[in-house]
Enzyme design. Structure first.
Site, PDB file in Angstrom:
ATOM      1  N   GLN B 490       0.810  -1.218   0.000  1.00  0.00           N
ATOM      2  CA  GLN B 490       0.000   0.000   0.000  1.00  0.00           C
ATOM      3  C   GLN B 490       0.841   1.264   0.000  1.00  0.00           C
ATOM      4  O   GLN B 490       0.298   2.360  -0.104  1.00  0.00           O
ATOM      5  CB  GLN B 490      -0.968  -0.008   1.197  1.00  0.00           C
ATOM      6  CG  GLN B 490      -0.403   0.461   2.535  1.00  0.00           C
ATOM      7  CD  GLN B 490       0.414  -0.591   3.255  1.00  0.00           C
ATOM      8  OE1 GLN B 490       1.144  -1.355   2.640  1.00  0.00           O
ATOM      9  NE2 GLN B 490       0.322  -0.624   4.566  1.00  0.00           N
ATOM     10  N   ALA B 710      -4.326  14.527   6.867  1.00  0.00           N
ATOM     11  CA  ALA B 710      -4.531  13.304   6.085  1.00  0.00           C
ATOM     12  C   ALA B 710      -5.331  12.260   6.864  1.00  0.00           C
ATOM     13  O   ALA B 710      -5.422  12.304   8.085  1.00  0.00           O
ATOM     14  CB  ALA B 710      -3.176  12.710   5.696  1.00  0.00           C
ATOM     15  N   LYS B 711      -5.916  11.304   6.118  1.00  0.00           N
ATOM     16  CA  LYS B 711      -6.520  10.118   6.739  1.00  0.00           C
ATOM     17  C   LYS B 711      -6.457   8.949   5.768  1.00  0.00           C
ATOM     18  O   LYS B 711      -5.990   9.095   4.643  1.00  0.00           O
ATOM     19  CB  LYS B 711      -7.950  10.412   7.188  1.00  0.00           C
ATOM     20  CG  LYS B 711      -8.915  10.790   6.088  1.00  0.00           C
ATOM     21  CD  LYS B 711     -10.293  11.074   6.700  1.00  0.00           C
ATOM     22  CE  LYS B 711     -11.196  11.828   5.749  1.00  0.00           C
ATOM     23  NZ  LYS B 711     -12.431  12.278   6.391  1.00  0.00           N
ATOM     24  N   GLU B 715      -9.304   1.410   1.799  1.00  0.00           N
ATOM     25  CA  GLU B 715     -10.535   0.650   1.574  1.00  0.00           C
ATOM     26  C   GLU B 715     -11.612   1.441   0.826  1.00  0.00           C
ATOM     27  O   GLU B 715     -12.553   0.843   0.303  1.00  0.00           O
ATOM     28  CB  GLU B 715     -11.120   0.223   2.931  1.00  0.00           C
ATOM     29  CG  GLU B 715     -10.174  -0.622   3.757  1.00  0.00           C
ATOM     30  CD  GLU B 715     -10.566  -0.647   5.226  1.00  0.00           C
ATOM     31  OE1 GLU B 715     -10.668  -1.737   5.795  1.00  0.00           O
ATOM     32  OE2 GLU B 715     -10.772   0.439   5.820  1.00  0.00           O
TER      33      GLU B 715
END
Lengths: 292, 761
Positions: B490, B710-711, B715
């Site tokens: 990722q 940010a987050k 998903e």
């Protein structure tokens, strides 16, 4: 995978001598693309593989004569796909190879191995059957020819004896023949086909002189759909006659159920795709088709 | 190495993935490559029955094979570990089957040999005598079935909301989550319109191209595990618990992963190799085959019933949801999925009266766990299909229906928690713009009909969870970042380096990211649920700030200008030469208020909200039912994007994965046996299945609590793909499919049924 002995004979004769019909642990090996998967899965546990990759190079040749194209059994699928002769004279074969497995498999898988494997989901057997191909089979001191229908006798079964090898496939040239193959997948594009439909139509003027319609994948071995062929005989091929032949094909076919579809659904797919393949084959224009 | 202090902003640029070259050139190390001196290979014999008491396991034939070093069964494990059960929510899963088997494919015995082929051959010779028990496979039947998978429930004790289940007998319910807001029952009585639909999803597989693999190396004082795990810290704690050891005698090292997607979380093979290695006193490796992944962890199948009360203007006034999750034979993290996804089961809509019941169920199938969305894709499948079905019935445009009901910033969500920094409206509006929703749409002709559809979903982050990070600055100004986040593809190494670099004022490329090694890298709950950017990102930011503050303090102490003095100069002045370290530490755990057991209410259920929406344009072949997605548009709120290029690929990667789950992926079971355990028979999307047009956009947004705004985003791309496709199919050809996967045959059968000519089975 269990360890095994690998022998790479330099001649066909030597390869034939190394085979042992009495010992099921001894197997010939072409490109090994299917064989290795079966061995990894533990379905096949050979003690000796007789690799054919180093036998005489002539068994890889693609040769055209006035009346046929003969392809050596050791020819890789990629070499057939890229052969100028095949592209010009059997464009449907070249097109079919482009969507057969993937480039890595085609670079090593061989024509002979593909046929001897007799997996019903293979693309080439129905197409070669439609093209009326014959397979040259070599034993120790014997040689015979078999049609695709004679060669493939059932689900992963052939009429090859334990000490016989396919050495070549002969595809006869026919005047005014249009041909098409459709691989029909119902899940991912690279799935094994739910059905494969091969059609070869020989024309006489605006009419169909002879037709061969062969179903693969949905049945345990390449199967000619004779009622569909009969329905096409002498007709002018158009949407209506193609639909009539496709209905005949759907009625006579006995597709089996699997993860790719129920039998009832596959029958409907046969109805749709036989029609579409017929119309495609009718428009197929091989370059340099011979006149008899 | 650099002493450059002003390389420009680091967050918001897209440096290439730092591991890309090593992976593409085949040099990146994986656990599958690891060989230790004296190492034994373990191969598993598995249960052939879905539910049975074990009378006897016959290992004699396997032991007789030359080269077999040992054969272990559950009884051998019990000699070493008296209570050999593990699991994050319930201590229900034995390391090897004990007393009974609960699914076909459950590990029964382990054969050890120097040669893996010998071990494999011997494993095939192991047989067991069983006393068969009645089995249950369907999640709804499991509610009332007389077949009971676990005689007694054994909650792990880590989750307070599972405590009431301890010691409970004669039930397959591993968690019941309930939420009540307002008075749904009364609202339904007075409703203008009531709509009720039931949806189904199927079992699918994570299918990382690197199958599960673990190696245990028993040392003098320490047991070292090399494992393809998303949760090294959890593995250390759980293995130490099983052995009754302190944490520091278990060391867990994790290199790159060849994919995880939620499969490699918690304990998978680690307890098995640890026990085996301690019994035989040799390093032990267990590497599963691709096929064995089908017997390890799946994604929950679910049945979802959803009912809405809608007024004359198309406003939803009440919603009732019942969800049954098919957890398989061991709970894994299923109860958490049941609860956390239950929070958002009514969808991103402002609904006054809500009633939710969500049940985690044991069945006699392989265990199910988290898979890229933690239950959310199943829920969005139901509520966004339901949304279009209501809109159509009321002749309201699907976009207008969503706009009318959307949960706006500052409003309370079903749990009572206020929506904050959840760009639902921006995401929906940007999707509408990209889809050109208000413009005419080409509908196709003949046997090819075109349609389009949209869907939008959201997710509460799993909470509360902890991350700790360390930043170490060397005397030349170069840095190490120590964190236990697992880069499983990722791009977390790259993103974490960017966050640390932004604080320190150096280039991200000049930071070395130390991979998880529990002797070296500090605690992290796990790499799951899109939590790393937010949680570990915050810990890394704090660690970097701590290091920077210490450097500045050191400079000030030496009479140097903190902001402008090159870092090497500070160290030289302090230690007289290139020597020393400055170490900064940071940790992060968000606030959280548990939900009330009866009402499911809490004012603080999540540190942040994730938002994902998808729009598709499709073609349906009306003669075959084949669906072709011609355009796939993915929108998300990822807060401020740390690395826009990685965010883009996370969105498309997630959406393509969900495309396979939507159209054809399915684990097929016959009487509890997996019928398609191979890549030949279980198909995932390939290059030729990709829509010709894929567009991804992270909308302009800022997450107040996130590092630099940010987050998480790993998903979000999965949320709305399935309902968008089902909605587009109805738009194209007027039929509705309510069960996944939406195969060509399912669409064809629906078309035939709609013509009054149903196709025979």
């Amino acid at each position: 995978m269990t360890p095994f002995e690998l022998i790479e004979p330099r001649t066909l004769d030597e390869a034939l001598r190394l085979l042992d019909p009495a010992d099921p642990g001894v197997r010939p090996a072409g490109g090994c693309t299917a064989l290795m998967l079966m061995m990894k899965a533990g379905m096949l546990v050979p003690t000796r593989l007789v690799s054919l990759r180093r036998i005489e190079p002539r068994y890889r040749d693609i040769v055209a004569s006035d009346d046929a194209i003969t392809i050596g059994a050791n020819a890789s699928l990629a070499s057939i796909e890229h052969s100028a002769r095949v592209r010009d004279e059997l464009p449907a074969l070249a097109r079919t190879l482009r969507t057969l497995a993937n480039v890595r498999v085609r670079n090593v898988a061989t024509l002979g191995g593909n046929l001897a494997h007799a997996d019903p989901h293979m693309d080439l057997p129905p197409l070669l059957a439609a093209l009326d191909a014959s397979v040259q089979v070599q034993g120790r001191g014997s040689s015979r020819y078999a049609s695709i229908e004679q060669l493939i006798s059932g689900y992963y079964e052939t009429t090859l004896a334990g000490d016989e090898l396919i050495v070549a496939v002969r595809i006869p040239k026919r005047a005014a023949r249009g041909c098409a193959y459709r691989k029909v997948t119902t899940r991912s594009a690279d799935d094994w086909p739910a059905l494969g439909i091969a059609v070869a139509l020989e024309r006489e003027g605006e009419r169909v002189r002879a037709a061969r319609v062969v179903l693969g994948a949905a049945v345990d071995r390449p199967t000619r759909l004779l009622a569909a062929e009969a329905a096409l005989q002498g007709t002018r091929l158009d949407e209506t006659s193609a639909r009539r032949a496709a209905d005949a094909a759907a009625d006579e076919a006995r597709p089996s159920e699997d993860a790719r579809g129920s039998a009832a659904y596959k029958r409907e797919l046969i109805r749709v795709h036989v029609r579409r393949t017929l119309l495609e084959a009718w428009c197929d224009e091989p370059v340099g088709a011979v006149r008899q | 190495m650099t002493s450059e202090r002003t390389p420009g902003p680091q967050v918001g640029r897209s440096p290439p993935r730092r591991e890309a070259r090593a992976k593409l050139s085949g040099r990146a190390p994986y656990v599958h490559d690891l060989v230790l001196p004296g190492m034994l290979h373990g191969k598993l014999a598995r249960s052939t029955r879905p539910h049975a008491r074990i009378r006897r396991i016959d290992t004699a034939a396997a032991r007789a094979i030359e080269g077999v070093h040992a054969v272990l069964t559950g009884d051998d494990i019990r000699q070493l570990i008296p209570q050999p059960y593990h699991g994050p929510a319930f201590h229900d899963q034995p390391i090897l089957a004990l007393d009974k088997v609960r699914y076909a494919g459950e590990p029964l015995a382990l054969v050890l040999a120097s040669d893996p082929h010998v071990a494999q051959t011997a494993a095939r010779l192991i047989e067991a005598e069983y006393e068969e028990l009645p089995a249950v496979y369907d999640e709804v039947e499991a509610m009332r079935s007389s077949a009971i998978v676990h005689d007694v429930l054994k909650p792990a004790g880590t989750f307070p909301d599972l405590k009431h289940l301890a010691g409970k007998r004669d039930t397959n319910v591993a968690l019941d989550f309930h939420l009540r807001r307002g008075n749904a029952a009364r609202a339904f009585e007075h409703a203008e319109h009531v709509f009720e639909h039931t949806f189904k999803t199927q079992q699918v597989l994570h299918l990382p191209l690197e199958p599960f693999v673990s190696v245990a190396d028993p040392g003098e004082r320490q047991l070292t595990l090399h494992t393809a795990s998303q949760s090294p810290s959890f593995v250390r704690i759980e293995i130490a618990r099983l052995l009754g050891w302190p944490e520091n005698r278990v060391r867990v090292q994790v290199p790159f992963l060849g994919g995880g997607f939620g499969a490699k979380v918690y304990v998978k093979l680690e307890a098995l190799v640890a026990a085996a290695a301690l019994i035989v006193r040799r390093p032990v490796k267990v590497a599963l085959t691709m096929e064995e992944q089908f017997y390890t962890l799946t994604k929950h199948a679910a049945t979802l019933r959803i009912k809405s009360a809608v007024d004359a203007e198309g406003r939803i006034s009440a919603r009732e949801c019942e969800v049954w999750w098919n957890g398989g034979a061991y709970a894994d993290i299923g109860p958490r999925i049941t609860q956390k996804s239950g929070f958002t089961a009514p969808g991103p809509y402002d609904i006054e009266h809500v009633s939710i019941d969500s049940y985690a169920l044991y069945t006699n199938l392989p265990p199910a766990g988290a898979l890229r969305g933690f239950g959310i894709p199943q829920l969005v499948w139901a509520y966004e299909s339901h949304a279009d079905m209501i809109a159509r019935a009321l002749s309201i445009d699907p976009l207008a229906f969503r706009r009318k009901n959307l949960l706006r910033e500052g409003r309370a969500q079903a749990t009572g928690t206020l929506m904050r920094d959840a760009a639902l409206d921006t995401v929906l509006e940007r999707l509408a713009q990209r889809m050109r929703w208000d413009e005419p749409f080409e509908r196709g002709s003949g046997s090819v009909r075109r349609g389009r559809g949209i869907g939008i979903g959201f997710k509460a982050s799993i909470s509360p969870t902890t991350s700790v990070a360390i930043v170490s600055v060397s005397a030349d100004g170069s840095c190490h970042l120590l964190c236990s986040t697992v880069d499983m593809g990722q791009g977390s190494d790259t993103a974490m380096a960017q966050i640390a670099a932004e604080v320190l004022g150096i280039a991200a490329e000049d930071i070395t990211v130390v991979h998880p090694d529990t002797d070296v890298t500090p605690f992290d709950m796990a790499t799951l649920g899109s939590r790393s950017t937010y949680h570990m990102g915050n810990a890394v930011k704090r660690a970097a700030e701590d290091a920077r503050d210490r450097l500045f303090a050191l400079a000030a102490e030496l009479g140097l200008a903190p902001e402008t003095t090159p870092i090497p100069e500070i160290f030289r002045r302090k230690y007289g030469m290139q020597a020393g370290n400055v170490v900064g530490q940071g940790s992060f755990v968000p606030s959280y208020i548990p939900t009330d057991h009866a009402s499911g209410q809490s004012s603080d259920v999540t540190p942040f909200w994730m938002v994902g929406a998808t729009g598709v344009e499709i073609e349906v072949d009306t003669e075959t039912g084949q669906v072709k997605v011609t355009r796939l548009v993915n929108l998300a709120d990822a807060g401020r994007t740390v690395n826009p290029a990685i965010v883009d690929t996370q969105l498309s990667g997630a959406a393509i994965m969900q495309l396979g789950f939507t159209l054809f992926e399915q684990i097929e079971f016959r009487s509890g046996q997996v019928a398609n355990a191979s890549l030949a028979d279980y198909k995932i999307p390939g290059m030729h299945d990709l829509p010709p047009l894929i567009e991804n956009e992270a909308v302009t947004a800022h997450e107040h609590g996130g590092p630099f705004g940010a987050k998480g985003v790993g998903e979000s791309g999965t949320f709305a793909v399935s309902p968008a496709i089902a909605n587009a199919i109805e738009d194209a050809v007027g039929v509705r499919v309510t069960a996944l996967p939406i195969t060509a045959e399912a669409v064809y059968r629906a078309l035939r049924a709609s013509r009054g000519e149903p196709l025979a089975q």
